[in-house]
Design a protein around this motif. Sequence first.
Motif, PDB file in Angstrom:
ATOM      1  N   LYS B 104     -10.800  -6.051  -2.096  1.00 28.04           N
ATOM      2  CA  LYS B 104      -9.915  -5.296  -3.008  1.00 28.04           C
ATOM      3  C   LYS B 104      -8.714  -4.757  -2.247  1.00 28.04           C
ATOM      4  O   LYS B 104      -8.846  -3.880  -1.305  1.00 28.04           O
ATOM      5  CB  LYS B 104     -10.998  -4.129  -3.373  1.00 28.04           C
ATOM      6  CG  LYS B 104     -10.145  -3.236  -4.602  1.00 28.04           C
ATOM      7  CD  LYS B 104     -11.351  -2.239  -4.968  1.00 28.04           C
ATOM      8  CE  LYS B 104     -10.761  -1.279  -6.098  1.00 28.04           C
ATOM      9  NZ  LYS B 104     -11.882  -0.434  -6.539  1.00 28.04           N
ATOM     10  N   LEU B 105      -7.710  -5.165  -2.902  1.00 27.68           N
ATOM     11  CA  LEU B 105      -6.457  -4.768  -2.400  1.00 27.68           C
ATOM     12  C   LEU B 105      -5.520  -3.759  -3.271  1.00 27.68           C
ATOM     13  O   LEU B 105      -5.687  -3.872  -4.337  1.00 27.68           O
ATOM     14  CB  LEU B 105      -5.652  -5.875  -2.145  1.00 27.68           C
ATOM     15  CG  LEU B 105      -5.822  -6.927  -1.189  1.00 27.68           C
ATOM     16  CD1 LEU B 105      -4.634  -8.078  -0.998  1.00 27.68           C
ATOM     17  CD2 LEU B 105      -5.613  -6.334   0.428  1.00 27.68           C
ATOM     18  N   LYS B 106      -4.798  -2.800  -2.543  1.00 25.77           N
ATOM     19  CA  LYS B 106      -3.859  -2.129  -3.329  1.00 25.77           C
ATOM     20  C   LYS B 106      -2.456  -2.328  -2.624  1.00 25.77           C
ATOM     21  O   LYS B 106      -2.086  -2.385  -1.507  1.00 25.77           O
ATOM     22  CB  LYS B 106      -3.953  -0.504  -3.382  1.00 25.77           C
ATOM     23  CG  LYS B 106      -3.075   0.393  -4.224  1.00 25.77           C
ATOM     24  CD  LYS B 106      -3.482   1.435  -4.131  1.00 25.77           C
ATOM     25  CE  LYS B 106      -2.779   2.387  -4.887  1.00 25.77           C
ATOM     26  NZ  LYS B 106      -3.392   3.934  -4.920  1.00 25.77           N
ATOM     27  N   LEU B 107      -1.584  -2.776  -3.660  1.00 25.40           N
ATOM     28  CA  LEU B 107      -0.271  -2.991  -3.535  1.00 25.40           C
ATOM     29  C   LEU B 107       0.791  -1.861  -3.685  1.00 25.40           C
ATOM     30  O   LEU B 107       0.595  -1.553  -5.185  1.00 25.40           O
ATOM     31  CB  LEU B 107       0.450  -4.321  -3.920  1.00 25.40           C
ATOM     32  CG  LEU B 107      -0.630  -5.633  -3.401  1.00 25.40           C
ATOM     33  CD1 LEU B 107       0.038  -6.865  -3.814  1.00 25.40           C
ATOM     34  CD2 LEU B 107      -0.754  -5.664  -1.913  1.00 25.40           C
ATOM     35  N   THR B 108       1.435  -1.344  -3.033  1.00 29.35           N
ATOM     36  CA  THR B 108       2.526  -0.493  -3.493  1.00 29.35           C
ATOM     37  C   THR B 108       3.783  -0.830  -3.195  1.00 29.35           C
ATOM     38  O   THR B 108       4.124  -1.187  -2.087  1.00 29.35           O
ATOM     39  CB  THR B 108       2.071   0.988  -2.927  1.00 29.35           C
ATOM     40  OG1 THR B 108       0.768   1.477  -3.014  1.00 29.35           O
ATOM     41  CG2 THR B 108       2.956   1.972  -3.397  1.00 29.35           C
ATOM     42  N   PHE B 109       4.712  -0.658  -4.284  1.00 23.95           N
ATOM     43  CA  PHE B 109       6.251  -1.190  -4.013  1.00 23.95           C
ATOM     44  C   PHE B 109       7.029  -0.143  -3.950  1.00 23.95           C
ATOM     45  O   PHE B 109       6.960   0.792  -5.042  1.00 23.95           O
ATOM     46  CB  PHE B 109       6.678  -2.354  -5.032  1.00 23.95           C
ATOM     47  CG  PHE B 109       5.878  -3.569  -5.052  1.00 23.95           C
ATOM     48  CD1 PHE B 109       6.200  -4.616  -4.397  1.00 23.95           C
ATOM     49  CD2 PHE B 109       4.508  -3.674  -5.831  1.00 23.95           C
ATOM     50  CE1 PHE B 109       5.478  -5.859  -4.361  1.00 23.95           C
ATOM     51  CE2 PHE B 109       3.893  -4.774  -5.814  1.00 23.95           C
ATOM     52  CZ  PHE B 109       4.371  -5.866  -5.042  1.00 23.95           C
ATOM     53  N   GLY B 110       7.971   0.037  -3.124  1.00 29.59           N
ATOM     54  CA  GLY B 110       8.932   1.196  -3.346  1.00 29.59           C
ATOM     55  C   GLY B 110      10.421   0.682  -3.081  1.00 29.59           C
ATOM     56  O   GLY B 110      10.694  -0.022  -1.957  1.00 29.59           O
ATOM     57  N   GLU B 111      11.084   1.469  -3.726  1.00 28.51           N
ATOM     58  CA  GLU B 111      12.578   1.313  -3.353  1.00 28.51           C
ATOM     59  C   GLU B 111      13.103   2.265  -2.317  1.00 28.51           C
ATOM     60  O   GLU B 111      13.938   2.048  -1.393  1.00 28.51           O
ATOM     61  CB  GLU B 111      13.483   1.327  -4.640  1.00 28.51           C
ATOM     62  CG  GLU B 111      13.317   0.365  -5.945  1.00 28.51           C
ATOM     63  CD  GLU B 111      14.221   0.780  -6.906  1.00 28.51           C
ATOM     64  OE1 GLU B 111      14.041   1.972  -7.401  1.00 28.51           O
ATOM     65  OE2 GLU B 111      14.605  -0.335  -7.588  1.00 28.51           O
ATOM     66  N   GLU B 134       2.606  -0.586  -8.653  1.00 31.92           N
ATOM     67  CA  GLU B 134       1.554  -0.636  -7.694  1.00 31.92           C
ATOM     68  C   GLU B 134       0.689  -1.607  -8.647  1.00 31.92           C
ATOM     69  O   GLU B 134       0.704  -2.012  -9.794  1.00 31.92           O
ATOM     70  CB  GLU B 134       0.638   0.706  -7.600  1.00 31.92           C
ATOM     71  CG  GLU B 134       0.273   1.242  -8.770  1.00 31.92           C
ATOM     72  CD  GLU B 134      -0.475   2.731  -8.776  1.00 31.92           C
ATOM     73  OE1 GLU B 134      -0.856   3.001  -7.584  1.00 31.92           O
ATOM     74  OE2 GLU B 134      -0.659   3.103  -9.835  1.00 31.92           O
ATOM     75  N   GLU B 135      -0.163  -2.348  -7.852  1.00 31.42           N
ATOM     76  CA  GLU B 135      -1.268  -3.001  -8.203  1.00 31.42           C
ATOM     77  C   GLU B 135      -2.567  -2.935  -7.498  1.00 31.42           C
ATOM     78  O   GLU B 135      -2.348  -2.690  -6.256  1.00 31.42           O
ATOM     79  CB  GLU B 135      -0.819  -4.884  -8.099  1.00 31.42           C
ATOM     80  CG  GLU B 135       0.427  -5.009  -8.445  1.00 31.42           C
ATOM     81  CD  GLU B 135       0.528  -5.165 -10.121  1.00 31.42           C
ATOM     82  OE1 GLU B 135      -0.750  -5.037 -10.960  1.00 31.42           O
ATOM     83  OE2 GLU B 135       1.472  -5.083 -10.752  1.00 31.42           O
ATOM     84  N   ILE B 136      -3.683  -3.105  -8.244  1.00 26.57           N
ATOM     85  CA  ILE B 136      -4.998  -3.363  -7.644  1.00 26.57           C
ATOM     86  C   ILE B 136      -5.457  -4.272  -8.115  1.00 26.57           C
ATOM     87  O   ILE B 136      -5.584  -4.784  -9.017  1.00 26.57           O
ATOM     88  CB  ILE B 136      -5.833  -2.076  -7.826  1.00 26.57           C
ATOM     89  CG1 ILE B 136      -5.236  -0.750  -7.383  1.00 26.57           C
ATOM     90  CG2 ILE B 136      -7.454  -2.649  -7.749  1.00 26.57           C
ATOM     91  CD1 ILE B 136      -6.147   0.569  -7.791  1.00 26.57           C
ATOM     92  N   LEU B 137      -5.811  -5.183  -6.814  1.00 27.97           N
ATOM     93  CA  LEU B 137      -6.227  -6.611  -7.355  1.00 27.97           C
ATOM     94  C   LEU B 137      -7.484  -7.137  -6.305  1.00 27.97           C
ATOM     95  O   LEU B 137      -7.723  -6.599  -5.168  1.00 27.97           O
ATOM     96  CB  LEU B 137      -5.053  -7.649  -7.345  1.00 27.97           C
ATOM     97  CG  LEU B 137      -4.191  -7.734  -5.925  1.00 27.97           C
ATOM     98  CD1 LEU B 137      -4.652  -8.855  -4.908  1.00 27.97           C
ATOM     99  CD2 LEU B 137      -2.744  -8.013  -6.316  1.00 27.97           C
ATOM    100  N   PHE B 138      -8.180  -8.027  -6.906  1.00 27.07           N
ATOM    101  CA  PHE B 138      -9.254  -8.610  -6.068  1.00 27.07           C
ATOM    102  C   PHE B 138      -9.128  -9.978  -5.847  1.00 27.07           C
ATOM    103  O   PHE B 138      -8.600 -10.631  -6.666  1.00 27.07           O
ATOM    104  CB  PHE B 138     -10.713  -8.317  -7.002  1.00 27.07           C
ATOM    105  CG  PHE B 138     -10.855  -6.978  -7.348  1.00 27.07           C
ATOM    106  CD1 PHE B 138     -12.029  -6.151  -6.707  1.00 27.07           C
ATOM    107  CD2 PHE B 138     -10.346  -6.456  -8.465  1.00 27.07           C
ATOM    108  CE1 PHE B 138     -12.405  -5.071  -6.975  1.00 27.07           C
ATOM    109  CE2 PHE B 138     -10.739  -5.022  -8.929  1.00 27.07           C
ATOM    110  CZ  PHE B 138     -11.735  -4.403  -7.920  1.00 27.07           C
ATOM    111  N   VAL B 139      -9.386 -10.431  -4.535  1.00 26.27           N
ATOM    112  CA  VAL B 139      -9.413 -11.545  -4.089  1.00 26.27           C
ATOM    113  C   VAL B 139     -11.047 -12.104  -3.907  1.00 26.27           C
ATOM    114  O   VAL B 139     -11.593 -11.711  -3.079  1.00 26.27           O
ATOM    115  CB  VAL B 139      -8.681 -11.812  -2.901  1.00 26.27           C
ATOM    116  CG1 VAL B 139      -8.456 -13.388  -2.571  1.00 26.27           C
ATOM    117  CG2 VAL B 139      -7.086 -11.208  -3.239  1.00 26.27           C
TER     118      VAL B 139
END
Lengths: 525, 525
Positions: B104-111, B134-139
Amino acid sequence: MSDQAKFQSAQATIVRNERFIRTAEQLKPALLREEVEPTRLVQMKADSSAMHGWRASREAGIDTLDSRELGKGQSVIADFGDHRVGYVSFEVRPVGSPPDAPLKLKLTFGEMPVEMAVPFSGYDGWISSSWLQEEILFVDVLPGRVSLPRRYSFRYLKLEVLDTSPKYRVSFFNLRCMTVTSADRANVAPFDHADPLLREIDRVSVRTLEDCMQDVYEDGPKRDRRLWLGDLRLQAQANYATFRNDALVKRCLYLFAGVPDDRGRVSANLFVEPQLIADDTYLFDYSLFFTVTLHDYYEATGDGNTLRELWPTARRQVELALERLDDRGIVKDDRTWWSFIDWHESLNKQAPSQAVLIYTLKRAIHLAKAVGCSSGAELERRLAEAEQAALDYLWSPEQGFFVSGEERQVSWATQIWMALAEVLPQQRNQELMKRLLAAQPEIAPTTPYMYHHLVEALLVVGLKKEAVDWMKTYWGGMLKDGADTFWELYDPNNPEFSPYGSPLINSYCHAWSCTPTYLIRHYGL
Amino acid sequence: MSDQAKFQSAQATIVRNERFIRTAEQLKPALLREEVEPTRLVQMKADSSAMHGWRASREAGIDTLDSRELGKGQSVIADFGDHRVGYVSFEVRPVGSPPDAPLKLKLTFGEMPVEMAVPFSGYDGWISSSWLQEEILFVDVLPGRVSLPRRYSFRYLKLEVLDTSPKYRVSFFNLRCMTVTSADRANVAPFDHADPLLREIDRVSVRTLEDCMQDVYEDGPKRDRRLWLGDLRLQAQANYATFRNDALVKRCLYLFAGVPDDRGRVSANLFVEPQLIADDTYLFDYSLFFTVTLHDYYEATGDGNTLRELWPTARRQVELALERLDDRGIVKDDRTWWSFIDWHESLNKQAPSQAVLIYTLKRAIHLAKAVGCSSGAELERRLAEAEQAALDYLWSPEQGFFVSGEERQVSWATQIWMALAEVLPQQRNQELMKRLLAAQPEIAPTTPYMYHHLVEALLVVGLKKEAVDWMKTYWGGMLKDGADTFWELYDPNNPEFSPYGSPLINSYCHAWSCTPTYLIRHYGL
């Protein structure tokens, strides 16, 4: 079987048998698909008499979903009417001004009402929260169609609008689940029984097995999803009485035989994606169940070719188990081994493991004869020794029970497995089980897996009425408590029990719970 | 432009011009793609002297990412070295035992660093949190390759492991961003200037425009992403001085002209996905900028065919604006209209809107002549009236300023737009701007959009040094404060200002901030 994070890992060297792996690959089933729709909208209501304190209550017909407009913070729960395993899709359309911001959705999938009612964010159990079935997703372009790429195991789906913008709301359309299974219902013989409870237990057992039958016999479609040997054995037995996808059993046997360690030992479980990997978990009883499962497969199919190919692997599991016997002929109980038997913190595994070995030896001898192997005689000698050792060192004449471990523990598991292994003659075996039911030792069964063996032991010793009573009480209890499919865990006296610290993470469609259909149909209950 | 949720919506009937829409569709650009890699790993450090209190600090070389093993709760921040707009992909591999639970991952994008440091969960501003990247995703299957389907606008990416299982950790490999733009750098003339600050302001302006040029001239690639007329006008001006993707300007003009309302009015902004929709927001100044943008396009390209096709739409915007004039010839300031001008709670829009009308009339007259339209004379008459009315009713001789609204407000915006509209003769126009700079009225510019018009007004009246000084102070200030691309919002005296309630949601690459390259190159600064 269940998550095995409690078992220590062993660094193992795997010796791949590519021919076996290819055979398994060729047996990979095409999945049957069926599109199902939700049947109603529900609310979850607190109800102390309901399982985990929550009950699903009808809110509206499913035909009202289209007209429902959801804004920020609003949600709706769709009930798919029964347990489902598959892929979910829906359309989402904006209502109001053109959407000037993405739609942020949260989807929560639940096999049970508790999963809809209790926030996952509070989960703090000891297996991974990544098993909790939820998604947060953004829809940038509206109207849009969402087809979720992951497979879910659920009955209820909560659609929750986390954010839109002040200018629009959304409605959901064409909510569907494309179910998948390698079980063909057309193969299941109709089951007609005067007792409606047995009919219902059989029906739900079959549903449970169906939803666990995928590319392999899965442990639980919600959680774990892997191929475990102990569960495979039970699923295969239920399969012979119902779906007859015997090729899937064969495939699973070849998978296990394809990745033994350098001593020839088969793993307790396998990963099949992205490629076949043997987990680094080895369990005394589970390795032996390879041999038992091959025995049952041969009995059910008469497939001599598979028997001949896999016999060396089957024999090897027995040899390795025999290496664990001490000078007395008793399974060594030290810190270097793991045997599963049941989820019970205090259960000593020595005597039940001895019984599993005896149980397996009897079936291995049968296979040795079928395959024309000269090792049969040697196995018979070892069986006699193991049985005699059990009687000499594990039998307590004063108590009338078999005992286990240094502290001479008297457990249900030990008596059950000794009964299944038929160490005592038939009459004494029946008396053992009667005594067990009367004495009710403290170290009791905790899982459907152990209850299955209790019921089968009662049948083996000829206590059919007691077997049916226990089955009705236990699996019937799950039905009363709202099971659509049978559960990984159920303790009628302690319904909140979870070995993982939260009922949220329990699996509510679990392979080792599907066995009543086997018990009912095989034993003609 | 920025999110318009503050503007009331009008129920409008759209009259689609399918021929115009087809023309726009045919002009849809093929996007240029480039794969870029991150350049280093960073940590965000609290620093009260840094913008929003956070500064990126080098933690390690990017070559160390592969060897980093992340378990539950661990994270790493990759710095892509500059502002990027595109699609992110990476590989993730397990370390340890075979993965027995999904990742379970969380990705956060920021300028900006603040987006990496301050949790989005605390955001409580008044535009949608769904813009936070942001994204929460499962692999489910590891190793795996993750290719995110959404486009992000960012420099920093935080990869955060929310959960694995006790048995494994993960490492990330081949982290990439496939950038997209319809701007071709090869078309930009090299810019050589003795002043390094002007060179840098030009460079970052060009980068800002580049990242906003997609299927249309977008407002901001992080947030809004739509086509706004006021921004289009400025982007087109910057484009003529740099990328020369004039076809994209043409496409945007046809899009606006394709979906006017039943009175012929063009919307302030358009949605282009999943299909062309005019937003239900109409702004007095923005509608007029259709005419101005067509004027500038014709000036830059000499494309008479487009002028002839779109002239009726351009003329119609002027006619509709003239209908808003009261008996005196002044734009009515009541509750039935919206004009943008600038983000300022207290700014009265009457006088600056009068100036925008005059500014537009002058360009409309030019177009009428070019197209040979007889309405030119009538427009000249209306122009004279509007200018005279401005002088008669909006000019305050005592103060030496134009005033706006019932309360006769003296604002920067009014003087700036009157100067741009050249209502006063050249000498008095310059004096007006000098007086403005000296008096510094309280109602000041708040956005780069208004600062652009301030600088251009100074240039128009011949105050080149003051123009350059203001540009260096304002855009140079953003550079000092860490801008990779120029921002939607910047108030040097109030760096935390956000009209949305949080700097997390601000856009840090925003069309209306890209204009210095136009000002520098067009006016030869």
